[in-house]
Design an enzyme around this catalytic site. Structure first.
Site, PDB file in Angstrom:
ATOM      1  N   GLY A  69       1.442  10.148 -11.175  1.00  0.00           N
ATOM      2  CA  GLY A  69       1.400   8.881 -11.883  1.00  0.00           C
ATOM      3  C   GLY A  69       0.816   9.108 -13.272  1.00  0.00           C
ATOM      4  CE  LYS A  70       1.127   4.036 -16.457  1.00  0.00           C
ATOM      5  NZ  LYS A  70       1.370   2.792 -16.294  1.00  0.00           N
ATOM      6  CD  GLU A  71      -4.402   4.985 -14.464  1.00  0.00           C
ATOM      7  OE1 GLU A  71      -4.417   4.745 -13.253  1.00  0.00           O
ATOM      8  OE2 GLU A  71      -4.320   4.110 -15.325  1.00  0.00           O
ATOM      9  CE  LYS A  88      -5.255   8.549  -6.715  1.00  0.00           C
ATOM     10  NZ  LYS A  88      -5.227   7.208  -6.125  1.00  0.00           N
ATOM     11  CD  GLU A 156      -5.802  10.773   7.668  1.00  0.00           C
ATOM     12  OE1 GLU A 156      -5.260  10.626   8.755  1.00  0.00           O
ATOM     13  OE2 GLU A 156      -6.449   9.865   7.100  1.00  0.00           O
ATOM     14  CG  ASP A 198      -3.359  -1.142  -7.664  1.00  0.00           C
ATOM     15  OD1 ASP A 198      -2.496  -1.988  -7.966  1.00  0.00           O
ATOM     16  OD2 ASP A 198      -3.207   0.074  -7.877  1.00  0.00           O
ATOM     17  CE1 TYR A 202       6.874   0.266  -5.404  1.00  0.00           C
ATOM     18  CE2 TYR A 202       5.655  -1.758  -5.902  1.00  0.00           C
ATOM     19  CZ  TYR A 202       6.837  -1.032  -5.911  1.00  0.00           C
ATOM     20  OH  TYR A 202       7.981  -1.592  -6.400  1.00  0.00           O
ATOM     21  CG  ASN A 203      -1.334   1.367  -3.918  1.00  0.00           C
ATOM     22  OD1 ASN A 203      -0.805   2.458  -4.105  1.00  0.00           O
ATOM     23  ND2 ASN A 203      -1.799   0.611  -4.903  1.00  0.00           N
ATOM     24  CG  ASP A 215      -3.819   3.866  -5.518  1.00  0.00           C
ATOM     25  OD1 ASP A 215      -4.794   4.382  -6.104  1.00  0.00           O
ATOM     26  OD2 ASP A 215      -2.793   3.474  -6.122  1.00  0.00           O
TER      27      ASP A 215
HETATM   28  N1  LIG Z   1      -3.195  11.058   1.534  1.00  0.00           N
HETATM   29  C1  LIG Z   1      -1.912  11.117   1.208  1.00  0.00           C
HETATM   30  N2  LIG Z   1      -1.007  11.718   2.015  1.00  0.00           N
HETATM   31  C2  LIG Z   1       0.288  11.783   1.681  1.00  0.00           C
HETATM   32  N3  LIG Z   1       0.795  11.290   0.542  1.00  0.00           N
HETATM   33  C3  LIG Z   1      -0.044  10.696  -0.304  1.00  0.00           C
HETATM   34  C4  LIG Z   1      -1.440  10.566  -0.024  1.00  0.00           C
HETATM   35  N4  LIG Z   1      -2.029   9.904  -1.039  1.00  0.00           N
HETATM   36  C5  LIG Z   1      -1.058   9.630  -1.907  1.00  0.00           C
HETATM   37  N5  LIG Z   1       0.148  10.088  -1.485  1.00  0.00           N
HETATM   38  C6  LIG Z   1       1.448   9.955  -2.179  1.00  0.00           C
HETATM   39  O1  LIG Z   1       1.230   9.845  -3.571  1.00  0.00           O
HETATM   40  C7  LIG Z   1       1.643   8.571  -4.059  1.00  0.00           C
HETATM   41  C8  LIG Z   1       0.656   8.044  -5.102  1.00  0.00           C
HETATM   42  O2  LIG Z   1      -0.651   7.945  -4.542  1.00  0.00           O
HETATM   43  P1  LIG Z   1      -1.694   6.831  -5.019  1.00  0.00           P
HETATM   44  O3  LIG Z   1      -3.004   7.132  -4.378  1.00  0.00           O
HETATM   45  O4  LIG Z   1      -1.113   5.484  -4.785  1.00  0.00           O
HETATM   46  O5  LIG Z   1      -1.803   7.154  -6.565  1.00  0.00           O
HETATM   47  P2  LIG Z   1      -1.552   6.228  -7.867  1.00  0.00           P
HETATM   48  O6  LIG Z   1      -2.916   5.867  -8.322  1.00  0.00           O
HETATM   49  O7  LIG Z   1      -0.807   7.124  -8.793  1.00  0.00           O
HETATM   50  O8  LIG Z   1      -0.748   5.011  -7.457  1.00  0.00           O
HETATM   51  C9  LIG Z   1       1.756   7.700  -2.813  1.00  0.00           C
HETATM   52  O9  LIG Z   1       2.714   6.690  -2.967  1.00  0.00           O
HETATM   53  C10 LIG Z   1       2.152   8.690  -1.748  1.00  0.00           C
HETATM   54  O10 LIG Z   1       3.544   8.908  -1.743  1.00  0.00           O
HETATM   55 MG   LIG Z   2      -0.703   3.767  -5.884  1.00  0.00          MG
END
Ligand SMILES: Nc1ncnc2c1ncn2[C@@H]1O[C@H](COP(=O)(O)OP(=O)(O)O)[C@@H](O)[C@H]1O
Ligand SMILES: [Mg+2]
Length: 261
Positions: A69-71, A88, A156, A198, A202-203, A215
């Site tokens: 993502g952007k961040e 992450k 996880e 948030d 999507y989350n 997220d």
């Molecule tokens: N613990 C995880 N296990 C598997 N996939 C993950 C996990 N965390 C994030 N993802 C994948 O990464 C994407 C973005 O994660 P997210 O935490 O929502 O970040 P952002 O802040 O960029 O939205 C999720 O939609 C998912 O597909």
């Molecule tokens: Mg997200």
């Protein structure tokens, strides 16, 4: 000490590689191309942190990128027991972090904030770690936090063979999913004393074992001055999603009142 020496050697190596890379320009192959991970977005300190995570046995190696993502960027890694984990990595260069400051500054748990982007980004990773810890302690179905080091959050892995589980937006949904989503928002508020801020289709993962929220970097303590406003927004957003998918939902204002009363 041996580990210090290793660290120093590694740092020298990274310095050298960065220099070579700089001289050659972006298109040519450097040591960064040999690995799927050492890409352009990761700065030297982050790479040092990754090697620390490996040396301390939190992870064994990194398999690839899951999403970006952007961040932040999400990586698929494997721990010494062969278990999948997700990393992450909050991007230190992300300018968008400035707009995130209010989510930190007004949260009583994070009142002393040092200036500087790196600091803010590291604090953000810690905040997400802490939020996830609060969720797990409160029995909320969320991703389990494993470790946090500077701007790197180890969590996880939810999914199979490096493929993340599907989120609500990617799946067929039904009435139960709506109830479960509202139940998560309610438990977050009442048990973990948090507002996601948030919360969206999507989350939230939809798995065989039910919904799993993630997220949580933006999540704030319910004492945050905008907590109620964020809660209202979360309820509205997720309700809108279910309505868009043809479901009948409860009036968001009624849900808000029920949760906060
Ligand atoms: N613990 C995880 N296990 C598997 N996939 C993950 C996990 N965390 C994030 N993802 C994948 O990464 C994407 C973005 O994660 P997210 O935490 O929502 O970040 P952002 O802040 O960029 O939205 C999720 O939609 C998912 O597909
Ligand atoms: Mg997200």
């Amino acid at each position: 000490m041996l580990s210090d020496e290793l660290g120093k050697k590694l740092e020298e190596r990274i310095d050298r590689d960065l220099l070579v890379k700089e001289r050659r320009g972006r298109s040519e192959k450097g040591v960064f191309d040999k690995s799927k991970v050492m890409d352009d977005v990761l700065d030297k300190t982050t790479i040092m942190s990754l090697s620390k995570l490996i040396n301390s046995g939190i992870i064994s190696y990194i398999n690839g990128v899951i999403g970006s993502g952007k961040e932040s960027k999400i990586y698929w890694a494997v721990d010494p027991d062969g278990k999948n984990v997700a990393l992450k990595i909050y991007l230190v260069t992300a300018s968008t972090f400035k707009k995130r400051a209010p989510y930190l500054v007004d949260d009583p748990r994070f009142s002393h904030i040092k200036k500087g982007t790196r600091n803010l980004v590291e604090l953000w990773a810690q905040k997400e770690f802490r939020n996830l810890t609060q969720c797990i302690k409160s029995g909320i179905p969320s991703i389990k936090p494993i470790h946090v080091l500077k701007n790197i959050l180890v969590i996880e892995f939810v999914g199979k063979n490096g493929v993340p589980a599907k989120t609500l937006v990617e799946t067929e949904i039904d009435e139960n999913d709506y109830q479960d989503a509202i139940s998560i928002i309610t438990q977050l508020y009442k048990k973990a004393k948090l507002v996601h801020a948030d919360f969206s289709e999507y989350n939230v993962f939809k798995t065989e074992n039910g919904l799993i929220v993630f997220d949580l970097g933006s999540a704030v303590d319910i004492r945050h001055k905008n907590a109620r406003e964020f809660l209202e927004r979360d309820i509205k957003n997720i309700s809108r999603f279910f309505v868009k998918r043809g479901l009948t939902v409860e009036n968001p204002s009624d849900v808000f009142v029920r949760i906060t009363k």
